[in-house]
Motif scaffolding. Structure first.
Motif, PDB file in Angstrom:
ATOM      1  N   ILE A  34      24.687 -11.578 -73.407  1.00  0.00           N
ATOM      2  CA  ILE A  34      25.021 -10.792 -74.583  1.00  0.00           C
ATOM      3  C   ILE A  34      23.873  -9.843 -74.913  1.00  0.00           C
ATOM      4  CG2 ILE A  34      26.533 -12.541 -75.595  1.00  0.00           C
ATOM      5  CD1 ILE A  34      24.152 -13.267 -77.462  1.00  0.00           C
ATOM      6  N   ARG A  35      24.195  -8.808 -75.689  1.00  0.00           N
ATOM      7  CA  ARG A  35      23.189  -7.857 -76.171  1.00  0.00           C
ATOM      8  C   ARG A  35      22.848  -8.118 -77.627  1.00  0.00           C
ATOM      9  NH1 ARG A  35      25.251  -2.102 -73.497  1.00  0.00           N
ATOM     10  NH2 ARG A  35      26.098  -3.000 -71.589  1.00  0.00           N
ATOM     11  N   SER A  36      23.747  -8.781 -78.323  1.00  0.00           N
ATOM     12  CA  SER A  36      23.576  -9.029 -79.765  1.00  0.00           C
ATOM     13  C   SER A  36      22.795 -10.316 -79.970  1.00  0.00           C
ATOM     14  CB  SER A  36      24.950  -9.128 -80.440  1.00  0.00           C
ATOM     15  OG  SER A  36      25.714  -7.976 -80.176  1.00  0.00           O
ATOM     16  N   LYS A  37      21.518 -10.189 -80.319  1.00  0.00           N
ATOM     17  CA  LYS A  37      20.650 -11.361 -80.437  1.00  0.00           C
ATOM     18  C   LYS A  37      20.012 -11.484 -81.807  1.00  0.00           C
ATOM     19  CE  LYS A  37      19.907 -11.441 -75.469  1.00  0.00           C
ATOM     20  NZ  LYS A  37      18.941 -11.407 -74.338  1.00  0.00           N
ATOM     21  N   ASN A  38      20.587 -10.765 -82.764  1.00  0.00           N
ATOM     22  CA  ASN A  38      20.224 -10.921 -84.166  1.00  0.00           C
ATOM     23  C   ASN A  38      21.455 -11.462 -84.874  1.00  0.00           C
ATOM     24  OD1 ASN A  38      20.235  -9.725 -87.105  1.00  0.00           O
ATOM     25  ND2 ASN A  38      18.101  -9.771 -86.464  1.00  0.00           N
ATOM     26  N   PHE A  39      21.311 -12.507 -85.658  1.00  0.00           N
ATOM     27  CA  PHE A  39      22.502 -13.096 -86.284  1.00  0.00           C
ATOM     28  C   PHE A  39      22.210 -13.565 -87.703  1.00  0.00           C
ATOM     29  CE2 PHE A  39      20.311 -16.606 -84.245  1.00  0.00           C
ATOM     30  CZ  PHE A  39      20.412 -17.634 -85.163  1.00  0.00           C
ATOM     31  N   ARG A  40      23.278 -13.681 -88.434  1.00  0.00           N
ATOM     32  CA  ARG A  40      23.230 -14.181 -89.812  1.00  0.00           C
ATOM     33  C   ARG A  40      24.319 -15.223 -89.981  1.00  0.00           C
ATOM     34  NH1 ARG A  40      25.607 -11.179 -95.151  1.00  0.00           N
ATOM     35  NH2 ARG A  40      25.217 -12.878 -96.608  1.00  0.00           N
ATOM     36  N   THR A  41      24.025 -16.291 -90.698  1.00  0.00           N
ATOM     37  CA  THR A  41      25.042 -17.285 -91.028  1.00  0.00           C
ATOM     38  C   THR A  41      25.775 -16.820 -92.279  1.00  0.00           C
ATOM     39  OG1 THR A  41      23.703 -19.079 -90.097  1.00  0.00           O
ATOM     40  CG2 THR A  41      25.477 -19.700 -91.592  1.00  0.00           C
ATOM     41  N   VAL A  42      27.097 -16.709 -92.183  1.00  0.00           N
ATOM     42  CA  VAL A  42      27.929 -16.272 -93.307  1.00  0.00           C
ATOM     43  C   VAL A  42      28.879 -17.406 -93.660  1.00  0.00           C
ATOM     44  CG1 VAL A  42      29.402 -14.435 -94.206  1.00  0.00           C
ATOM     45  CG2 VAL A  42      27.811 -13.934 -92.334  1.00  0.00           C
ATOM     46  N   ASN A  74      27.277 -14.399 -87.477  1.00  0.00           N
ATOM     47  CA  ASN A  74      27.661 -13.012 -87.264  1.00  0.00           C
ATOM     48  C   ASN A  74      26.547 -12.307 -86.493  1.00  0.00           C
ATOM     49  OD1 ASN A  74      29.472 -10.914 -87.456  1.00  0.00           O
ATOM     50  ND2 ASN A  74      28.645 -10.157 -89.387  1.00  0.00           N
ATOM     51  N   PHE A  75      26.837 -11.930 -85.253  1.00  0.00           N
ATOM     52  CA  PHE A  75      25.830 -11.389 -84.341  1.00  0.00           C
ATOM     53  C   PHE A  75      25.856  -9.861 -84.317  1.00  0.00           C
ATOM     54  CE2 PHE A  75      26.189 -15.669 -82.800  1.00  0.00           C
ATOM     55  CZ  PHE A  75      24.993 -15.962 -82.168  1.00  0.00           C
ATOM     56  N   SER A  76      24.671  -9.268 -84.141  1.00  0.00           N
ATOM     57  CA  SER A  76      24.542  -7.825 -84.014  1.00  0.00           C
ATOM     58  C   SER A  76      23.432  -7.499 -83.017  1.00  0.00           C
ATOM     59  CB  SER A  76      24.217  -7.192 -85.366  1.00  0.00           C
ATOM     60  OG  SER A  76      23.936  -5.808 -85.225  1.00  0.00           O
ATOM     61  N   GLU A  77      23.584  -6.359 -82.328  1.00  0.00           N
ATOM     62  CA  GLU A  77      22.492  -5.922 -81.462  1.00  0.00           C
ATOM     63  C   GLU A  77      21.420  -5.196 -82.272  1.00  0.00           C
ATOM     64  OE1 GLU A  77      22.872  -2.754 -78.630  1.00  0.00           O
ATOM     65  OE2 GLU A  77      24.696  -1.990 -79.582  1.00  0.00           O
ATOM     66  N   VAL A  78      21.700  -4.931 -83.546  1.00  0.00           N
ATOM     67  CA  VAL A  78      20.745  -4.276 -84.432  1.00  0.00           C
ATOM     68  C   VAL A  78      19.841  -5.329 -85.060  1.00  0.00           C
ATOM     69  CG1 VAL A  78      20.456  -2.834 -86.480  1.00  0.00           C
ATOM     70  CG2 VAL A  78      22.372  -2.426 -84.922  1.00  0.00           C
ATOM     71  N   GLY A  79      18.555  -5.167 -84.933  1.00  0.00           N
ATOM     72  CA  GLY A  79      17.610  -6.139 -85.477  1.00  0.00           C
ATOM     73  C   GLY A  79      16.873  -6.865 -84.367  1.00  0.00           C
ATOM     74  N   GLU A  80      15.853  -7.595 -84.756  1.00  0.00           N
ATOM     75  CA  GLU A  80      15.023  -8.291 -83.783  1.00  0.00           C
ATOM     76  C   GLU A  80      15.742  -9.517 -83.217  1.00  0.00           C
ATOM     77  OE1 GLU A  80      11.348  -9.281 -85.614  1.00  0.00           O
ATOM     78  OE2 GLU A  80      10.734  -7.192 -85.937  1.00  0.00           O
ATOM     79  N   THR A  81      15.394  -9.864 -81.992  1.00  0.00           N
ATOM     80  CA  THR A  81      15.899 -11.082 -81.374  1.00  0.00           C
ATOM     81  C   THR A  81      15.405 -12.288 -82.172  1.00  0.00           C
ATOM     82  OG1 THR A  81      15.946 -10.093 -79.184  1.00  0.00           O
ATOM     83  CG2 THR A  81      15.896 -12.494 -79.286  1.00  0.00           C
ATOM     84  N   MET A  82      16.307 -13.209 -82.471  1.00  0.00           N
ATOM     85  CA  MET A  82      15.974 -14.352 -83.317  1.00  0.00           C
ATOM     86  C   MET A  82      15.841 -15.629 -82.501  1.00  0.00           C
ATOM     87  SD  MET A  82      18.478 -13.411 -86.525  1.00  0.00           S
ATOM     88  CE  MET A  82      17.866 -14.735 -87.563  1.00  0.00           C
ATOM     89  N   GLN A  83      15.065 -16.556 -83.034  1.00  0.00           N
ATOM     90  CA  GLN A  83      14.882 -17.842 -82.389  1.00  0.00           C
ATOM     91  C   GLN A  83      16.027 -18.787 -82.783  1.00  0.00           C
ATOM     92  OE1 GLN A  83      12.347 -18.205 -80.189  1.00  0.00           O
ATOM     93  NE2 GLN A  83      11.890 -16.056 -80.630  1.00  0.00           N
ATOM     94  N   ASP A  84      16.119 -19.903 -82.071  1.00  0.00           N
ATOM     95  CA  ASP A  84      17.116 -20.943 -82.377  1.00  0.00           C
ATOM     96  C   ASP A  84      18.541 -20.399 -82.375  1.00  0.00           C
ATOM     97  OD1 ASP A  84      15.011 -22.786 -82.743  1.00  0.00           O
ATOM     98  OD2 ASP A  84      14.764 -22.123 -84.807  1.00  0.00           O
TER      99      ASP A  84
END
Length: 218
Positions: free
Chosen positions: A161-169, A140-150
């Motif tokens: 894309i602009r959304s470079k913060n993500f969480r695995t759900v 689940n990607f969001s543009e809110v938050g820091e850019t993440m690795q991997d």
């Protein structure tokens, strides 16, 4: 028989069994070669692929799904990697309530998008939403938050894309839009995913993608 030979035999048997099980299950791996004919999106083929995904995950294909099924490649011509199938259960403009189920093929991405307020009479607020993964799992990607690795590889057909913060759900877990009027999207894992969404009334006039070529009506 030495250890090396034993390992080779074991791996061969495992590989053969895996291929045999896939063939016996009748599962088909769909590609863009199936989804497009002379450049035209074949919605019935996409529908069949999603139906097989639903049944494979132990869910039911019902008359209500058949009647309300919606599928789109958003005009990008790459449904194998970018697209969405869904069923809207409720979209009530009076009480402002929305519920739908989304069906994503393995590693398929929904176009990155943002929800804006809709002007007019009556005016509509920007859509706010939350999600529960029923089967499979998603990024689940969001543009809110820091850019993440991997980061997972984004389909080339979509572009930047602009959304470079993500969480695995994962199945049984929930997530929500981090901030109103921000870009976001989700991408299925290698099993595909079935995801419920809950939010305020959805007016497609307030849906905008970061890729100007992507349109939900396509």
């Amino acid at each position: 028989m030495n250890l090396k030979t034993v390992l080779i035999v074991a791996l061969t048997l495992l590989f053969t069994a895996t291929i045999s099980n896939a063939q016996n299950s009748g599962e088909k791996t769909y590609t863009n070669a199936d989804f497009y004919k002379d450049g035209v999106f074949q919605k019935e083929v996409a529908k069949q692929a999603v139906k097989e995904l639903i049944l494979r995950h132990g869910e039911l294909w019902t008359a209500q799904i058949e009647q309300n099924f919606w599928v789109s490649d958003f005009g990008l011509g790459d449904y194998e990697h970018v697209g969405l199938a869904s069923v809207t259960w409720v979209n009530d403009s009076i009480y402002g309530y929305f519920a739908m189920t989304m069906y994503l093929l393995p590693e398929q991405m929904i176009p990155e998008h943002i929800h804006r307020p809709v002007t007019g009479v009556p005016a509509k607020p920007a859509k706010y939403e939350s999600w529960k993964v029923l089967r499979g799992w998603i990024y689940n990607f969001s543009e809110v938050g820091e850019t993440m690795q991997d980061m997972p590889i984004i389909p080339r057909s979509f572009g930047n894309i602009r959304s470079k913060n993500f969480r695995t759900v994962r199945a049984g877990e929930t997530d929500r839009l981090k901030q109103l009027e921000t870009y976001h999207f989700m991408m299925a894992g290698n099993e595909g995913a079935i995801v419920d969404e809950y939010g305020v009334h959805h007016d497609r006039r307030g849906w905008f993608s970061s890729n100007p070529k992507a349109h939900p009506s396509k």
